[in-house]
Design a protein around this motif. Structure first.
Motif, PDB file in Angstrom:
ATOM      1  N   ARG A  32       4.134 -18.525  20.852  1.00 20.90           N
ATOM      2  CA  ARG A  32       4.262 -19.503  21.938  1.00 20.90           C
ATOM      3  C   ARG A  32       5.063 -18.970  23.112  1.00 20.90           C
ATOM      4  NH1 ARG A  32       7.073 -23.982  21.101  1.00 20.90           N
ATOM      5  NH2 ARG A  32       8.441 -23.096  19.502  1.00 20.90           N
ATOM      6  N   PHE A  33       6.032 -18.124  22.842  1.00 13.40           N
ATOM      7  CA  PHE A  33       6.907 -17.565  23.883  1.00 13.40           C
ATOM      8  C   PHE A  33       6.538 -16.104  24.117  1.00 13.40           C
ATOM      9  CE2 PHE A  33      10.925 -20.435  23.301  1.00 13.40           C
ATOM     10  CZ  PHE A  33      10.110 -21.563  23.376  1.00 13.40           C
ATOM     11  N   THR A  34       6.702 -15.678  25.371  1.00 10.97           N
ATOM     12  CA  THR A  34       6.460 -14.277  25.726  1.00 10.97           C
ATOM     13  C   THR A  34       7.599 -13.773  26.588  1.00 10.97           C
ATOM     14  OG1 THR A  34       4.058 -14.627  25.695  1.00 10.97           O
ATOM     15  CG2 THR A  34       4.875 -12.657  26.806  1.00 10.97           C
ATOM     16  N   ILE A  35       8.179 -12.664  26.179  1.00  9.64           N
ATOM     17  CA  ILE A  35       9.252 -12.052  26.955  1.00  9.64           C
ATOM     18  C   ILE A  35       8.701 -10.843  27.688  1.00  9.64           C
ATOM     19  CG2 ILE A  35      10.048 -10.562  25.054  1.00  9.64           C
ATOM     20  CD1 ILE A  35      12.924 -11.085  26.028  1.00  9.64           C
ATOM     21  N   SER A  36       9.217 -10.614  28.887  1.00  7.88           N
ATOM     22  CA  SER A  36       8.813  -9.441  29.659  1.00  7.88           C
ATOM     23  C   SER A  36       9.960  -9.067  30.593  1.00  7.88           C
ATOM     24  CB  SER A  36       7.538  -9.728  30.459  1.00  7.88           C
ATOM     25  OG  SER A  36       7.748 -10.795  31.379  1.00  7.88           O
ATOM     26  N   ARG A  37       9.869  -7.876  31.142  1.00 10.15           N
ATOM     27  CA  ARG A  37      10.908  -7.440  32.078  1.00 10.15           C
ATOM     28  C   ARG A  37      10.272  -6.689  33.235  1.00 10.15           C
ATOM     29  NH1 ARG A  37      15.119  -4.252  28.857  1.00 10.15           N
ATOM     30  NH2 ARG A  37      15.994  -3.751  30.911  1.00 10.15           N
ATOM     31  N   ASP A  38      10.935  -6.777  34.390  1.00  5.56           N
ATOM     32  CA  ASP A  38      10.495  -6.100  35.602  1.00  5.56           C
ATOM     33  C   ASP A  38      11.661  -5.261  36.093  1.00  5.56           C
ATOM     34  OD1 ASP A  38       9.848  -5.346  38.211  1.00  5.56           O
ATOM     35  OD2 ASP A  38       8.775  -7.192  38.625  1.00  5.56           O
ATOM     36  N   GLY A  39      11.567  -3.954  35.901  1.00  6.03           N
ATOM     37  CA  GLY A  39      12.659  -3.076  36.267  1.00  6.03           C
ATOM     38  C   GLY A  39      12.926  -3.052  37.759  1.00  6.03           C
ATOM     39  N   ALA A  40      11.893  -3.169  38.553  1.00  5.90           N
ATOM     40  CA  ALA A  40      12.060  -3.129  40.006  1.00  5.90           C
ATOM     41  C   ALA A  40      12.874  -4.317  40.505  1.00  5.90           C
ATOM     42  CB  ALA A  40      10.703  -3.102  40.688  1.00  5.90           C
ATOM     43  N   LYS A  41      12.799  -5.417  39.754  1.00  6.53           N
ATOM     44  CA  LYS A  41      13.520  -6.630  40.158  1.00  6.53           C
ATOM     45  C   LYS A  41      14.749  -6.875  39.289  1.00  6.53           C
ATOM     46  CE  LYS A  41       9.405  -8.989  41.937  1.00  6.53           C
ATOM     47  NZ  LYS A  41       8.539 -10.206  41.837  1.00  6.53           N
ATOM     48  N   SER A  42      14.994  -5.987  38.331  1.00  5.95           N
ATOM     49  CA  SER A  42      16.122  -6.164  37.401  1.00  5.95           C
ATOM     50  C   SER A  42      16.116  -7.561  36.804  1.00  5.95           C
ATOM     51  CB  SER A  42      17.459  -5.892  38.097  1.00  5.95           C
ATOM     52  OG  SER A  42      17.528  -4.550  38.538  1.00  5.95           O
TER      53      SER A  42
END
Length: 124
Positions: A67-77
């Motif tokens: 149900r949950f999804t985690i992600s990260r964007d290095g350019a935006k920290s």
């Protein structure tokens, strides 16, 4: 010192979706594992989800898997938590945390830098 700031909480009906964001300070964001925790009234602090420092590994608690999804964007920290199919039992204050550099993302003990929390309320 790392600072993290969450945003995106709110109120939604059961079955709905919310997206949380967490912005982290510092030029070394790419070295931190990032995690999401939550605490509901009268319940223990729960380790909800985490992502490794390089984004290649993910952790989900059984209660949110699928149900949950985690992600990260290095350019935006920034790290995100997309929450779908929300249930009343997901109601809690959600905290973002940054772990020590290169630490094991799935170990809740490595998270040292915490945000102030954001309230998520799911009504039935």
């Amino acid at each position: 010192q790392v600072q993290v700031v969450e945003s995106g909480g709110g109120m939604v009906q059961a079955g709905g979706s919310l997206s949380l964001s967490c912005a982290a300070s510092g030029r070394t964001f790419g070295t931190y594992p990032m995690g999401w925790f939550r605490q509901a009234p009268g319940k223990e602090h729960e380790f909800v989800s985490a992502i490794s420092w390089n984004g290649g590994n993910l952790y989900y608690a059984d209660s949110v898997k699928g149900r949950f999804t985690i992600s990260r964007d290095g350019a935006k920290s920034t790290v995100y938590l997309q929450m779908n199919s929300l249930k009343p039992e997901d109601t809690a204050v959600y905290y973002c945390a940054a772990g020590r550099p290169y630490a094991l993302y799935s170990n809740p003990q490595v998270y040292a830098y915490w945000g102030q929390g954001t309230q998520v309320t799911v009504s039935s």
